[in-house]
Each structure stands twice: as structure tokens, then as C-alpha cells.
Design an enzyme around this catalytic site. Structure first.
Site, short mmCIF file in Angstrom:
data_model
loop_
_atom_site.label_atom_id
_atom_site.label_comp_id
_atom_site.label_asym_id
_atom_site.label_seq_id
_atom_site.Cartn_x
_atom_site.Cartn_y
_atom_site.Cartn_z
N ARG A 114 14.92 -20.32 -0.37
CA ARG A 114 14.67 -19.99 -1.48
C ARG A 114 14.23 -19.67 -2.94
O ARG A 114 14.55 -19.72 -3.76
CB ARG A 114 16.90 -19.57 -2.62
N LYS A 136 1.96 -11.78 -4.88
CA LYS A 136 1.96 -10.47 -3.43
C LYS A 136 2.14 -11.52 -2.72
O LYS A 136 1.37 -11.98 -2.09
CB LYS A 136 0.92 -9.29 -3.94
N GLU A 178 -13.65 -6.90 -4.19
CA GLU A 178 -12.60 -7.34 -5.51
C GLU A 178 -13.32 -7.20 -6.71
O GLU A 178 -12.60 -7.17 -7.96
CB GLU A 178 -11.36 -7.83 -4.96
N LYS A 232 -7.95 -10.38 -13.18
CA LYS A 232 -6.46 -10.20 -12.56
C LYS A 232 -5.21 -10.73 -13.26
O LYS A 232 -3.83 -10.39 -13.60
CB LYS A 232 -6.57 -10.17 -10.94
N GLU A 242 4.69 -4.86 -11.02
CA GLU A 242 4.41 -4.01 -11.25
C GLU A 242 5.39 -2.63 -11.54
O GLU A 242 5.76 -1.41 -10.43
CB GLU A 242 4.30 -3.37 -9.56
N ARG A 247 -0.12 -3.22 -14.05
CA ARG A 247 -0.32 -4.12 -12.67
C ARG A 247 -1.19 -2.45 -11.51
O ARG A 247 -1.92 -3.57 -10.64
CB ARG A 247 1.25 -4.31 -12.08
N ASN A 251 -4.55 -1.17 -8.12
CA ASN A 251 -4.78 -0.52 -6.73
C ASN A 251 -6.45 0.49 -6.70
O ASN A 251 -5.95 1.10 -6.20
CB ASN A 251 -3.39 0.33 -6.82
N HIS A 254 -7.44 1.79 -3.84
CA HIS A 254 -6.65 0.66 -2.58
C HIS A 254 -6.27 1.89 -2.02
O HIS A 254 -5.62 2.11 -1.26
CB HIS A 254 -6.05 0.16 -3.03
N HIS A 258 -6.63 1.76 1.41
CA HIS A 258 -5.92 1.31 2.91
C HIS A 258 -5.32 2.66 3.76
O HIS A 258 -5.36 2.41 5.21
CB HIS A 258 -4.33 1.31 2.32
N HIS A 271 -11.05 -4.89 5.00
CA HIS A 271 -10.37 -4.39 3.65
C HIS A 271 -11.23 -4.26 2.16
O HIS A 271 -11.43 -3.47 1.17
CB HIS A 271 -9.49 -5.36 3.58
#
Lengths: 371, 371
Positions: A114, A136, A178, A232, A242, A247, A251, A254, A258, A271
Site C-alpha cells: 500500500r 500520475k 510539453e 506543472k 484533478e 489540473r 490536458n 492532449h 491522444h 506523444h
């Protein structure tokens, strides 16, 4: 001079150190035990970090590289190695690699007992500017990128320019997108970080002036990385999970990006190239909605072109319009069933709920893409 | 009268509703979409909850029951079902089951798109009194219980006595041990919760007086569940991620209990029987260390005996002493390489770092166990 940035993401603390040299093992807490994780490309970097410390208390796991290996199998390999090493929950997962490896190691660390300790040494521009920071983690599942993941910020992130020495050209291009995104999101307050003193908006101009080449002399690159990290970090601090709308600004580019990645087939478009193309789409949508001023859109498109990104709608690689459309409309980031788009505004970017106007723009985009 | 308890665990909020009846689907947010998860034993309960709502927006997944199915395969099945249902991150994972199912569903919900919504309907006394509350999720890996897991509290937990109607005798015994544990940890402040008004220490006396049988009339059982929920909730609120020493108190009886479970072979001794035996060991260690007063130890041992638990060292099932010793000394809960034990004190329980005195007690225990 190394610069250090400290962030608080909910109940987590992350320290980012930007500098020339790789850390040595003395700077990373390796005791009582440490699982070091890399792939075949980053193994030499990890060896340099570990040096003489690569003894019995450190076990090194070399994973196969690439997005196609970002699945449960790799997570399982990390967990098994940690178990065999007898790592406790106070043991350290130390990963040296790009975004894929940082995401995998971060996920494994977050679920091992955990939550074990986590330190990252990003080795690509993309991971330094974006992926390694902000918590993330994830892996691909059923063909969906990062369908499974957690929020688990690394305690320490070593952004060492030395790690970029052997980075392939394609990877530079992937990371720079980015950095451009961060420059679009830069606010006055972000310039207040120690060791970083640009005026807001100056980063975008600096990127345009560099004209597609990282200046050889001076601290240009570490300044740009400091800017990306600061932007960031500030956004994630304001909205770690988010749950708000801050946040979601990250994106930018993105949603379209994506969808392009998926529609071109996994791995065909990098990417960064996809995100750059997506930022161009966000500018066009922002123009259509009357949110992005003409000059602002032009400035952003100029920077994208200067760095060699393809910005026109018909993409030079085959793109499946059905997959593209479906990917846009089933975007993971959707909230309460609705899709949201991020478009540049006069001085930053903002969220737009899907409405009649965005629908009109999308229909035009889908049509243009099929041509 | 249903009673409701609200807890804040770090950045999460959990609402526990204790009452007679199962919730109906109208009380649970099922839209825009819901994945309902159960096993073959709890499927009837889930069907009763869903009723007419079991239509196209709800997909029911029936997992195989039992600890032996608490592996990645079950997590994968849940994630696949969520994906096929097209669940977004605002979709609901609704699980009706015992501790194993709650842990599995909680883990899957915590990693699906980095965190979907989660509601639990615990159907065993153990899950009601302990497992469903407090955010610990997980699955077994490489033969180690919950080696992989996350901290992810459910938004809503429906503790419905109706769900216990068909609970087997063995399961009652398993759950009652956690209720006894909670009674040992009860503090004056815990009595302040709405709808719950026992004096501190009264719960332990009430358990002794009941003499091994749940009184048929009156709210005895819901009072005991309210006590267990209140005690656990207060402890977890004070130390959600077990970074301090408060949450570690919940391990009372568990270090010894887990070792017994492992040494007897998975599934031979139930969790509750093992925990009860472990509480007896904690009392003996506490006596040896001069921490547990004689009267307190006697009162606890009396309650354990009244409820039919085996408290003497030689266990009536074959126990592998080597596995037992190894399990104690490699306990997952160890901190900074050291093992900590929880022993009852005069009015609650306290943590003891492994030292010469605990070593002496352990050596005697290992010897006695081999006889």
C-alpha cells in the site's frame, strides 16, 4: 548551480532537483534496501548512479522498454522483484527512465504494501518536463493507455541534464511539445520560483527565438525545464487529484493528441508530436469559439512550426477517422459524462464544456480529417 | 432507526449507515453507470438491492468467492468489466460481499482511471465491523496477503443487519473477534458518536455478559457494530495512512494472528479465530512486559473464552513453527526495519518496539508452540 523546487500535492511532498550531473548513490537514501529499475536503454545511467553501491542491498531490475511493454506484466515483474528482495514498506523504488518506466515504477511503488518510497531519475526530456512530476502513475490495460493507475507523487525527482546526452532526436521532439505547453500555461506567479526569473510569456518568446534548436551555450535548457516544472508543480498543487478544474488545464493539446495517437496506431506518432498537433487544434477551436485572440494563436502556431511540428489537419501518417472520432468522444478526462476541451485564451488557457460551438468545430475537423 | 457516521480520512470522506434493511437502488447513486460486484454467495443480496434498477445501465459481475481467489485475476476481471461497460471515472463500483470482495472491489475502483467512485455493502460481520471501513484495499500476491493494495476509502458503506440473515456460524465467529478488538481499543471520546452512548469499557463488559450469544432482542448487535465503526473510524481519522502510530493499534492481535494463519496453511484457521488467539498472545506479552494489568488481561481472556475462541498456545490445528517464526519476524507492518507489537494496557492498548523483553517472550512462545 543546482536548483531545487518543493511541492505539496495533497498529503504528499515532492522535491525536484534540476542540475547538470546525475545524482550519486550517496545522495539517494538506499538503505535499508532499494529496488533499482531501468530498461535496456537507461541501464548505463542507472549503473553510473549506483556505482559502488550496486551491492547486495540493491537489486537492479531491467525491464523491456517501450509503450508496448507498459502492461500488468511489467508491474508484476517489479512487484515480484521487490518481494524477492524482501523490501519493506520503507524500502525505496528508484527508477531511471522515460515516462513509461516512471509511470510503471510509480504504480508498483504505490501499491507495494500500500505504498513504498519512490525516487525518480527521468532520462528523457518528456519525463523531465512532465511525466515524472505530479503523481500520475499507471499502465495500459485492454488497449487503453493508463486505464489503471494511481496518484502517487515521487518523494524525489532528479532532473539531470547529463541524462540527455544520448537522447535520440525523436525523443527531443517529443519532450519539447510539453515544454511549449507549459509555456502557454505560464502565469506571473510561476516566475517566483527560486533560480527562475523569467517574465510571464517570455518563455514562449524564448522558444520562438531559439527557432527549433536548443542553444548550445548558457542555461537555456535548465531554465526551460525549471519553467515547465514550476508551471506543472503550481497547477498540481492547486488541484492534485484533478477534482477541480485547474489540473485539467494540463490536458491542453492532449484530448486531440491522444485521439491522434490512437487513430494512427500505437507508437506511429510520438506523444510529443501528437500533443503539438493537438495544441494546434486547440488554437483553432479557440479561434472558432472566439476565446483565443488571433495574435496569440499565431504566436503559438509559430513556435510549433519553429520546432518542426506538423500543425495542419491532414496528418502525414494514415489516420483512422472512426477511431479518432470515437477517442475524442470517449475521452477518459470527461467529467460527469461531458467532455471538456482546453483552449488557449489571451494569457493562459481555459476549459470549455462541450457545446453546440465545439460540436460545430469537431464536425468540421472530422470532415477535414477524412479528406 | 438508522444511524449515520461521517469520517474524514485525509482527503477522503466516508459515510457509514448502520440499519436493519438493505439499501435499495434509489439510495445509491447508480447513474450515469454502475458496475455491481458480488460473489456466488452474495448475488441474492445484490439482486435485492438492485431490484428493478438491474437494467442496461448496471452490469453485474459475479466473482468466485474465497481468499484463494483474492489475486490479480479477480482485479483484472473487475477492470475488464468496467471497461466493457464503458464506465467513466465518475462511474460507481458497488460491491456487496465480505472482506475479500470489498478489498478487491476497492482496489479495482482505486486504480480504474486513477480512481472511480466506490460504495460498499458489507455482508459479513467481519466486513461490517472492520474490513469495509478505513480505506485499506488489496489483493494477495506471491502468496502474501494484501501484498499489493491502496488506500482508498469508500464514499458510502451500508451496514445492513438484514445481510447477516444467512451468514454461516464460522463467519459470525470470525467477525466477533474484530468487535472484541474494537472494545479493547474503545476510548471515552468514541462514545460521543450520534446514536451511540455506551460508557468506555462498557462494550467489553457487554460482550462478556452476552456470553457467546448475540442477544435476540434489542439493538445489541447494531450497538456493537456502532461501537466498532466508531472506534475504527476515530483511529483512522487520526492516522489515515498509518504514518503515525495510532492506526498501528488496529493491529492488536494481528501480528500473531497473521502468523498463525500462515503457519496453519491458508484458510485452515479463520481470520477471526486467528485474531482472537493473537489477542490472547498480546495479553500474555503485555503481562510479561508489565504493561497489561492482571485484571485487564483476565477480563479480555474471559471475553475471548466466552465467545468460544481458542486462547491456549498449542493450537488444535497443525501449525508449522518455522513459518510462524518467519511470519512474525518479517511482518509487513514493520517500521524502519523494526517489528512493533500492540499490547493491551490499563485502559486501551499501546505499541511496543521489539526489544530484549519481547524477544524473551517470543522465544518462549516459539518453544511452547513446538511442543
Amino acid at each position: 548551480m543546482p536548483t531545487e523546487y518543493n511541492f505539496t500535492f495533497g498529503s504528499f511532498h515532492s522535491r525536484v532537483i534540476i542540475r547538470e550531473k546525475l545524482p550519486d548513490s550517496g545522495e539517494i537514501a538506499l538503505l535499508p534496501s532499494c529496488l533499482a529499475i531501468c530498461d535496456e536503454h537507461t541501464e548505463p545511467i542507472l549503473r553510473r548512479i549506483l556505482g559502488a553501491a550496486a551491492n547486495s542491498t540493491v537489486f537492479t531490475l531491467v525491464l523491456p522498454s517501450g509503450e508496448q511493454n507498459k502492461g500488468w506484466n511489467s508491474v508484476e515483474a517489479i512487484l515480484k522483484a521487490a518481494r524477492r528482495l524482501g523490501l519493506g514498506r520503507d524500502g525505496l523504488f528508484l527508477a531511471a527512465g522515460g515516462g513509461v518506466l516512471c509511470d510503471l515504477a510509480g504504480f508498483a511503488a504505490s501499491v507495494y504494501m500500500r505504498g513504498a518510497r519512490l525516487a525518480l531519475v527521468p532520462t528523457t526530456l518528456l519525463a523531465m518536463a512532465d511525466a515524472a512530476l505530479g503523481g500520475k502513475t499507471g499502465f495500459d490495460f485492454e488497449g487503453i493507455k493508463n486505464l489503471a493507475g494511481t496518484f502517487y507523487p515521487a518523494e524525489e525527482i532528479f532532473v539531470s541534464l547529463e541524462a540527455l546526452e544520448t537522447l535520440p532526436e525523436r525523443e527531443w521532439k517529443s519532450g519539447m511539445a510539453e515544454i511549449i505547453k507549459a509555456a502557454i500555461l505560464e502565469r506571473p506567479a510561476d516566475g517566483q520560483a527560486p533560480g527562475f526569473s523569467r517574465e510571464p510569456g517570455e518563455s514562449l518568446r524564448a522558444l520562438a527565438e531559439a527557432g527549433g534548436k536548443v542553444p548550445a551555450a548558457g542555461p537555456w535548457l535548465s531554465d526551460m525545464l525549471a519553467m515547465a516544472v514550476t508551471v506543472k508543480g503550481a497547477v498540481v498543487q492547486a488541484d492534485p487529484r484533478e477534482t477541480g478544474s485547474e489540473r485539467a488545464l494540463l490536458n491542453l493539446g492532449h484530448t486531440f493528441g491522444h485521439a491522434l495517437e490512437a487513430a494512427a496506431g500505437l507508437g506511429v506518432v510520438s506523444h510529443g508530436e501528437a500533443v503539438a498537433w493537438g495544441i494546434a487544434r486547440a488554437c483553432r477551436m479557440g479561434r472558432a469559439l472566439g476565446i483565443t485572440p488571433r495574435k496569440r494563436a499565431a504566436a503559438i502556431m509559430d513556435v510549433l512550426s519553429a520546432w518542426g511540428y506538423h500543425t495542419a489537419v491532414p496528418y502525414p501518417a494514415p489516420v483512422d477517422p472512426g477511431i479518432f472520432k470515437n477517442a475524442i468522444l470517449s475521452d477518459k478526462k470527461k467529467k460527469n459524462g461531458g467532455i471538456r476541451f482546453v483552449v488557449p485564451n489571451a494569457d493562459r488557457a481555459e476549459l470549455v464544456e462541450h457545446n453546440g460551438d465545439t460540436e460545430t468545430y469537431l464536425e468540421k475537423l472530422f470532415t477535414d480529417l477524412e479528406r
